[in-house]
Every structure is written in C-alpha cells, then in structure tokens.
Design a protein around this motif. Sequence first.
Motif, mmCIF file in Angstrom:
data_model
loop_
_atom_site.group_PDB
_atom_site.id
_atom_site.type_symbol
_atom_site.label_atom_id
_atom_site.label_comp_id
_atom_site.label_asym_id
_atom_site.label_seq_id
_atom_site.Cartn_x
_atom_site.Cartn_y
_atom_site.Cartn_z
ATOM 1 N N UNK A 277 36.618 17.166 45.858
ATOM 2 C CA UNK A 277 37.142 17.107 44.173
ATOM 3 C C UNK A 277 38.668 17.437 44.263
ATOM 4 N N UNK A 278 39.040 18.567 44.891
ATOM 5 C CA UNK A 278 40.356 18.958 44.733
ATOM 6 C C UNK A 278 41.334 17.926 45.305
ATOM 7 N N UNK A 279 40.991 17.298 46.486
ATOM 8 C CA UNK A 279 41.658 16.171 46.992
ATOM 9 C C UNK A 279 41.755 15.073 46.011
ATOM 10 N N UNK A 280 40.706 14.596 45.409
ATOM 11 C CA UNK A 280 40.863 13.536 44.621
ATOM 12 C C UNK A 280 41.654 13.666 43.250
ATOM 13 N N UNK A 281 41.649 15.294 42.643
ATOM 14 C CA UNK A 281 42.534 15.493 41.769
ATOM 15 C C UNK A 281 44.019 15.304 42.324
ATOM 16 N N UNK A 282 44.222 15.661 43.488
ATOM 17 C CA UNK A 282 45.801 15.730 43.914
ATOM 18 C C UNK A 282 46.029 14.097 44.168
ATOM 19 N N UNK A 283 45.214 13.110 44.537
ATOM 20 C CA UNK A 283 45.486 11.900 44.780
ATOM 21 C C UNK A 283 45.602 11.203 43.649
ATOM 22 N N UNK A 284 44.967 11.361 42.637
ATOM 23 C CA UNK A 284 45.165 10.886 41.289
ATOM 24 C C UNK A 284 46.269 11.342 40.788
ATOM 25 N N UNK A 285 46.924 12.520 41.092
ATOM 26 C CA UNK A 285 48.513 12.990 40.162
ATOM 27 C C UNK A 285 49.521 12.292 41.128
ATOM 28 N N UNK A 286 49.416 12.343 42.576
ATOM 29 C CA UNK A 286 50.602 12.007 43.287
ATOM 30 C C UNK A 286 50.670 10.502 44.059
ATOM 31 N N UNK A 287 49.503 9.981 43.983
ATOM 32 C CA UNK A 287 49.332 8.908 44.843
ATOM 33 C C UNK A 287 49.669 7.738 43.875
ATOM 34 N N UNK A 288 50.835 7.406 43.994
ATOM 35 C CA UNK A 288 51.322 6.167 42.993
ATOM 36 C C UNK A 288 50.732 4.912 43.326
ATOM 37 N N UNK A 289 50.079 4.629 44.437
ATOM 38 C CA UNK A 289 49.614 3.456 44.738
ATOM 39 C C UNK A 289 48.015 3.031 44.457
ATOM 40 N N UNK A 290 47.602 4.224 43.862
ATOM 41 C CA UNK A 290 46.091 4.266 43.374
ATOM 42 C C UNK A 290 46.027 3.216 42.249
ATOM 43 N N UNK A 291 44.899 2.422 42.509
ATOM 44 C CA UNK A 291 44.946 1.452 41.309
ATOM 45 C C UNK A 291 44.375 1.900 40.066
ATOM 46 N N UNK A 292 44.980 2.486 39.476
ATOM 47 C CA UNK A 292 44.767 3.137 38.097
ATOM 48 C C UNK A 292 45.882 2.793 37.154
ATOM 49 N N UNK A 293 45.720 2.303 35.950
ATOM 50 C CA UNK A 293 46.574 1.959 35.155
ATOM 51 C C UNK A 293 46.922 2.888 34.123
ATOM 52 N N UNK A 294 47.526 3.960 34.614
ATOM 53 C CA UNK A 294 47.815 5.244 33.833
ATOM 54 C C UNK A 294 49.332 5.375 33.974
ATOM 55 N N UNK A 295 49.943 6.009 33.013
ATOM 56 C CA UNK A 295 51.199 6.370 32.985
ATOM 57 C C UNK A 295 51.349 7.553 33.849
#
Length: 76
Positions: A28-46
């Motif tokens: 879960x910690x790795x997921x949170x860090x991926x959401x924050x810093x991986x810009x290529x993750x397919x999430x349409x967020x600012x």
Amino acid sequence: MSLQNNGKQKSLKRRFLLILGATTFVFILALGLMIMFWSQMPLQLTKWQRIAFGSLVIIYAVLRFSRLFKKDPDEE
C-alpha cells in the motif's frame, strides 16, 4: 528463538498476521508513492490531486500498520 511477553512466544496465527500485515503495508505504501510520483500512471489527475490522493493512501497504510500492534483482549 526469542521469547516475548514474559516468556511466551507469539502464536502461529499472530506471527502469520504480522507478516501478512507488514507485506500489505509495503504494497500500500508503494502504491501511494507510485500514485504521487509516477507520471505515466494512467490517472487523469492534476499534480496536486495526485499528491493529495497518494498522501491519503500512505496515511491509510500507516494506520493499518499501527493496528497490527494493537493487542486483542482475548489474547492475554
């Protein structure tokens, strides 16, 4: 083997749940860090939305990890 709790070892169930909880915390910690810093993750967020959502996920991971050490009243 190390003895804990005044000469008592942790039960097999308690050790298994500790390992499972620690593994879950890491994922879960790795997921949170991926959401924050991986810009290529397919999430349409600012950028700020990513940081806020990732921070919430990390806070959730810390809360789950802290509950691992809460002692059940029936395990005394």
